[in-house]
Design a protein around this motif. Sequence first.
Motif, mmCIF file in Angstrom:
data_model
loop_
_atom_site.group_PDB
_atom_site.id
_atom_site.type_symbol
_atom_site.label_atom_id
_atom_site.label_comp_id
_atom_site.label_asym_id
_atom_site.label_seq_id
_atom_site.Cartn_x
_atom_site.Cartn_y
_atom_site.Cartn_z
ATOM 1 N N ILE A 1 6.475 -0.247 -20.068
ATOM 2 C CA ILE A 1 6.422 0.725 -19.099
ATOM 3 C C ILE A 1 5.328 0.462 -17.991
ATOM 4 N N LEU A 2 4.332 0.356 -18.627
ATOM 5 C CA LEU A 2 3.027 0.259 -17.572
ATOM 6 C C LEU A 2 3.361 -1.295 -16.692
ATOM 7 N N GLU A 3 3.739 -2.120 -17.407
ATOM 8 C CA GLU A 3 3.937 -3.387 -16.674
ATOM 9 C C GLU A 3 4.921 -3.174 -15.595
ATOM 10 N N ARG A 4 6.242 -2.488 -15.907
ATOM 11 C CA ARG A 4 7.282 -2.409 -14.963
ATOM 12 C C ARG A 4 6.571 -1.596 -13.734
ATOM 13 N N LEU A 5 5.833 -0.436 -14.073
ATOM 14 C CA LEU A 5 5.384 0.537 -12.955
ATOM 15 C C LEU A 5 4.368 -0.519 -12.094
ATOM 16 N N ARG A 6 3.545 -1.140 -12.670
ATOM 17 C CA ARG A 6 2.742 -1.943 -11.996
ATOM 18 C C ARG A 6 3.528 -2.786 -11.038
ATOM 19 N N GLU A 7 4.481 -3.487 -11.384
ATOM 20 C CA GLU A 7 5.315 -4.359 -10.566
ATOM 21 C C GLU A 7 5.967 -3.415 -9.473
ATOM 22 N N LEU A 8 6.367 -2.490 -9.708
ATOM 23 C CA LEU A 8 6.930 -1.420 -8.622
ATOM 24 C C LEU A 8 5.819 -0.845 -7.541
ATOM 25 N N LEU A 9 4.712 -0.539 -8.354
ATOM 26 C CA LEU A 9 3.632 -0.154 -7.187
ATOM 27 C C LEU A 9 3.215 -1.299 -6.289
ATOM 28 N N LEU A 10 3.337 -2.546 -6.783
ATOM 29 C CA LEU A 10 2.782 -3.989 -5.860
ATOM 30 C C LEU A 10 3.835 -4.255 -4.985
ATOM 31 N N THR A 11 4.975 -4.144 -5.311
ATOM 32 C CA THR A 11 6.101 -4.546 -4.497
ATOM 33 C C THR A 11 6.791 -3.407 -3.517
ATOM 34 N N GLU A 12 7.701 -2.698 -4.083
ATOM 35 C CA GLU A 12 8.400 -1.401 -3.554
ATOM 36 C C GLU A 12 7.468 -0.452 -2.980
ATOM 37 N N TYR A 13 6.559 -0.233 -3.605
ATOM 38 C CA TYR A 13 5.594 0.807 -3.269
ATOM 39 C C TYR A 13 4.950 0.338 -1.788
ATOM 40 N N ASN A 14 4.515 -0.748 -1.845
ATOM 41 C CA ASN A 14 3.726 -1.332 -0.749
ATOM 42 C C ASN A 14 4.699 -1.205 0.396
ATOM 43 N N ASP A 15 5.917 -1.726 0.140
ATOM 44 C CA ASP A 15 6.988 -1.857 1.121
ATOM 45 C C ASP A 15 7.380 -0.414 1.876
ATOM 46 N N LEU A 16 7.282 0.747 0.965
ATOM 47 C CA LEU A 16 7.394 2.093 1.210
ATOM 48 C C LEU A 16 6.196 2.454 2.340
ATOM 49 N N ILE A 17 5.031 2.076 1.926
ATOM 50 C CA ILE A 17 3.907 2.340 2.823
ATOM 51 C C ILE A 17 4.139 1.543 4.235
ATOM 52 N N ASP A 18 4.555 0.472 4.105
ATOM 53 C CA ASP A 18 4.786 -0.342 5.402
ATOM 54 C C ASP A 18 5.703 0.577 6.249
ATOM 55 N N LYS A 19 7.022 1.044 5.727
ATOM 56 C CA LYS A 19 7.898 1.560 6.467
ATOM 57 C C LYS A 19 7.337 3.009 6.817
ATOM 58 N N ASP A 20 6.595 3.567 5.927
ATOM 59 C CA ASP A 20 5.960 5.134 6.340
ATOM 60 C C ASP A 20 5.129 5.013 7.720
ATOM 61 N N ASN A 21 4.328 3.861 7.519
ATOM 62 C CA ASN A 21 3.295 3.810 8.782
ATOM 63 C C ASN A 21 4.053 3.397 9.992
ATOM 64 N N ARG A 22 4.955 2.421 9.954
ATOM 65 C CA ARG A 22 5.986 2.172 11.133
ATOM 66 C C ARG A 22 6.660 3.595 11.592
ATOM 67 N N GLU A 23 7.363 4.216 10.804
ATOM 68 C CA GLU A 23 8.164 5.446 11.167
ATOM 69 C C GLU A 23 6.915 6.375 11.783
#
Length: 132
Positions: free
Chosen positions: A7-29
Amino acid sequence: MTREEKILERLRELLLTEYNDLIDKDNRERNDGNEIGRLTEVFIESGTGHLPYARMMTRSGEHREKDRILKNLIYEIEVRIVSQEGKESWRAKARYRELLAELVEAHRRDAVWENMCMGSFRGDESVIRVTF
């Protein structure tokens, strides 16, 4: 690998990839000049690094009354986003939490867990409840 480690490894993976993509998208919007930073690292249990980074730790892993019957194990995982402190840091913390909630909703069901939802939050600390 234990359930908790998966669980922790999967959450770590999601935070480093998709979460950072969400941050980029939010900053642009928003395009308001108040950008929040991408996570530089996600640490499990302990660690520090370049800001902003996330730290995760398991608060508990237990059976709730209904879940004992279904043999589900509920993990409460604390995710703490550590970012720059400043006059407007409360806004950044709110945005990080809002985006974390969006990530959790997008991955409510996953191959690693049965269900995931947001729990309580305080400051830069958010709790995610994961049913395995």
